[in-house]
Design a protein around this motif. Structure first.
Motif, PDB file in Angstrom:
ATOM      1  N   ARG A  94      82.613  20.807 112.592  1.00  0.00           N
ATOM      2  CA  ARG A  94      82.727  21.087 111.886  1.00  0.00           C
ATOM      3  C   ARG A  94      83.740  20.918 110.619  1.00  0.00           C
ATOM      4  O   ARG A  94      83.754  20.321 109.373  1.00  0.00           O
ATOM      5  CB  ARG A  94      81.080  20.696 111.125  1.00  0.00           C
ATOM      6  N   ALA A  95      84.542  22.502 110.734  1.00  0.00           N
ATOM      7  CA  ALA A  95      85.521  22.641 110.382  1.00  0.00           C
ATOM      8  C   ALA A  95      86.522  22.280 110.106  1.00  0.00           C
ATOM      9  O   ALA A  95      87.483  22.113 109.660  1.00  0.00           O
ATOM     10  CB  ALA A  95      84.893  24.367 110.367  1.00  0.00           C
ATOM     11  N   GLY A  96      86.860  21.098 111.274  1.00  0.00           N
ATOM     12  CA  GLY A  96      88.302  21.159 111.075  1.00  0.00           C
ATOM     13  C   GLY A  96      89.190  21.576 112.060  1.00  0.00           C
ATOM     14  O   GLY A  96      88.672  22.282 112.284  1.00  0.00           O
ATOM     15  N   GLY A  97      90.232  21.416 110.884  1.00  0.00           N
ATOM     16  CA  GLY A  97      91.621  22.658 111.063  1.00  0.00           C
ATOM     17  C   GLY A  97      90.982  23.831 110.142  1.00  0.00           C
ATOM     18  O   GLY A  97      92.599  24.372 111.305  1.00  0.00           O
ATOM     19  N   VAL A  98      90.322  23.751 109.852  1.00  0.00           N
ATOM     20  CA  VAL A  98      90.502  25.755 108.684  1.00  0.00           C
ATOM     21  C   VAL A  98      89.539  26.437 110.128  1.00  0.00           C
ATOM     22  O   VAL A  98      90.214  27.614 109.720  1.00  0.00           O
ATOM     23  CB  VAL A  98      89.023  25.064 107.636  1.00  0.00           C
ATOM     24  N   LEU A  99      88.903  26.027 110.894  1.00  0.00           N
ATOM     25  CA  LEU A  99      88.583  26.782 112.009  1.00  0.00           C
ATOM     26  C   LEU A  99      87.967  26.690 113.513  1.00  0.00           C
ATOM     27  O   LEU A  99      87.160  26.204 113.777  1.00  0.00           O
ATOM     28  CB  LEU A  99      87.191  27.033 111.168  1.00  0.00           C
ATOM     29  N   PRO A 100      89.985  26.887 113.713  1.00  0.00           N
ATOM     30  CA  PRO A 100      89.990  26.711 114.956  1.00  0.00           C
ATOM     31  C   PRO A 100      88.648  27.610 116.426  1.00  0.00           C
ATOM     32  O   PRO A 100      87.839  28.467 115.489  1.00  0.00           O
ATOM     33  CB  PRO A 100      90.256  27.140 115.423  1.00  0.00           C
ATOM     34  N   ARG A 101      88.558  26.528 117.132  1.00  0.00           N
ATOM     35  CA  ARG A 101      86.963  27.267 118.107  1.00  0.00           C
ATOM     36  C   ARG A 101      87.442  28.500 118.198  1.00  0.00           C
ATOM     37  O   ARG A 101      86.280  29.296 118.137  1.00  0.00           O
ATOM     38  CB  ARG A 101      86.865  26.464 119.130  1.00  0.00           C
ATOM     39  N   THR A 115      89.669  38.508 109.119  1.00  0.00           N
ATOM     40  CA  THR A 115      90.797  39.340 108.337  1.00  0.00           C
ATOM     41  C   THR A 115      90.613  37.729 107.096  1.00  0.00           C
ATOM     42  O   THR A 115      91.659  38.319 106.119  1.00  0.00           O
ATOM     43  CB  THR A 115      92.297  39.521 108.668  1.00  0.00           C
ATOM     44  N   LYS A 116      90.428  36.218 107.280  1.00  0.00           N
ATOM     45  CA  LYS A 116      90.253  35.847 106.371  1.00  0.00           C
ATOM     46  C   LYS A 116      89.992  34.945 106.011  1.00  0.00           C
ATOM     47  O   LYS A 116      88.975  34.188 106.558  1.00  0.00           O
ATOM     48  CB  LYS A 116      91.212  34.239 107.381  1.00  0.00           C
ATOM     49  N   PRO A 117      89.279  35.156 104.268  1.00  0.00           N
ATOM     50  CA  PRO A 117      88.730  34.425 103.896  1.00  0.00           C
ATOM     51  C   PRO A 117      87.898  33.177 103.536  1.00  0.00           C
ATOM     52  O   PRO A 117      86.727  33.170 103.992  1.00  0.00           O
ATOM     53  CB  PRO A 117      88.587  35.240 102.170  1.00  0.00           C
ATOM     54  N   HIS A 118      88.750  32.678 103.702  1.00  0.00           N
ATOM     55  CA  HIS A 118      88.639  30.989 103.254  1.00  0.00           C
ATOM     56  C   HIS A 118      88.023  30.748 104.877  1.00  0.00           C
ATOM     57  O   HIS A 118      86.360  29.247 105.138  1.00  0.00           O
ATOM     58  CB  HIS A 118      89.563  30.132 103.842  1.00  0.00           C
ATOM     59  N   GLN A 119      88.368  31.554 105.884  1.00  0.00           N
ATOM     60  CA  GLN A 119      87.345  31.285 106.925  1.00  0.00           C
ATOM     61  C   GLN A 119      85.735  31.410 107.319  1.00  0.00           C
ATOM     62  O   GLN A 119      85.579  31.534 107.727  1.00  0.00           O
ATOM     63  CB  GLN A 119      87.989  32.086 108.588  1.00  0.00           C
ATOM     64  N   VAL A 120      86.080  32.608 106.589  1.00  0.00           N
ATOM     65  CA  VAL A 120      84.487  33.129 106.963  1.00  0.00           C
ATOM     66  C   VAL A 120      83.454  32.356 105.468  1.00  0.00           C
ATOM     67  O   VAL A 120      82.343  32.231 106.234  1.00  0.00           O
ATOM     68  CB  VAL A 120      84.282  34.478 106.313  1.00  0.00           C
ATOM     69  N   ARG A 121      83.903  32.213 104.775  1.00  0.00           N
ATOM     70  CA  ARG A 121      83.545  30.875 103.722  1.00  0.00           C
ATOM     71  C   ARG A 121      83.054  29.548 104.384  1.00  0.00           C
ATOM     72  O   ARG A 121      82.109  29.103 104.087  1.00  0.00           O
ATOM     73  CB  ARG A 121      84.055  31.099 102.458  1.00  0.00           C
ATOM     74  N   THR A 122      83.902  29.099 104.818  1.00  0.00           N
ATOM     75  CA  THR A 122      84.098  28.328 105.420  1.00  0.00           C
ATOM     76  C   THR A 122      82.641  28.104 106.394  1.00  0.00           C
ATOM     77  O   THR A 122      81.862  27.114 106.612  1.00  0.00           O
ATOM     78  CB  THR A 122      85.060  27.345 106.856  1.00  0.00           C
ATOM     79  N   PHE A 123      82.957  29.291 107.448  1.00  0.00           N
ATOM     80  CA  PHE A 123      81.884  29.575 108.927  1.00  0.00           C
ATOM     81  C   PHE A 123      79.892  29.441 108.299  1.00  0.00           C
ATOM     82  O   PHE A 123      79.445  28.774 108.076  1.00  0.00           O
ATOM     83  CB  PHE A 123      81.872  30.989 109.404  1.00  0.00           C
ATOM     84  N   VAL A 124      80.470  29.830 106.635  1.00  0.00           N
ATOM     85  CA  VAL A 124      79.115  30.538 106.432  1.00  0.00           C
ATOM     86  C   VAL A 124      78.468  29.507 105.696  1.00  0.00           C
ATOM     87  O   VAL A 124      77.263  29.453 105.732  1.00  0.00           O
ATOM     88  CB  VAL A 124      78.401  31.699 105.283  1.00  0.00           C
TER      89      VAL A 124
END
Length: 155
Positions: A94-101, A115-124
């Motif tokens: 669902r995250a596409g390329g923003v959050l690799p497996r 370390t990457k805030p956009h990944q935390v934001r995308t995850f939650v």
């Protein structure tokens, strides 16, 4: 057309009520998740909506959105993920390329602050936290990140 189980929209309304009530209760949410899945099936069958609907908001109290250490922050992310009902591969897809497996797995398993805030934001966000709670998680992340930077600067 006659429906043996009653009007689908009335059934949908009843299931939605069960879902909301189930998510509001503490503890296991298996009934709410079952109602959510049935609502999705009804929406797809009766209204022709897509097979991948928006996730329900994850019921998390403000008191639960705390983390004084990196380990507590990782545990908070794990809790959010479990309550979402999503698997790690589903989150990655669902995250596409923003959050690799591989990154989804490392967010929860490595025991270090991401370390990457956009990944935390995308995850939650994908896990279903409402925006106000996403903002709170990001505040926690920033505070812990700042604290870690200060500690690293002293050594």
């Amino acid at each position: 057309m006659s429906h043996p189980e009653g009007d689908p929209l009335e059934r949908l309304n009843r299931l939605w009520s069960q879902l909301v009530a189930g998510l509001a209760r503490p503890g296991p949410r298996s009934e709410a998740i079952a109602a959510y899945r049935e609502v999705n099936a009804l929406l797809a069958a009766e209204l022709g909506l897509g097979h991948e609907p928006v996730r329900p908001l994850v019921a998390t109290s403000a008191a639960e959105l705390r983390a004084a250490t990196e380990a507590e922050f990782i545990e908070l992310l794990r809790t959010v993920r479990v309550r979402s009902g999503l698997t790690l591969p589903e989150i990655s897809r669902r995250a596409g390329g923003v959050l690799p497996r591989s990154q989804v797995y490392s967010l929860l398993r490595r025991g270090k602050l991401p370390t990457k805030p956009h990944q935390v934001r995308t995850f939650v966000t994908i896990c279903g936290l409402p925006e106000q709670q996403v903002a709170r998680v990001m505040e926690l992340w920033a505070t812990l990140r700042e604290r870690a930077g200060l500690t690293a600067g002293r050594t």
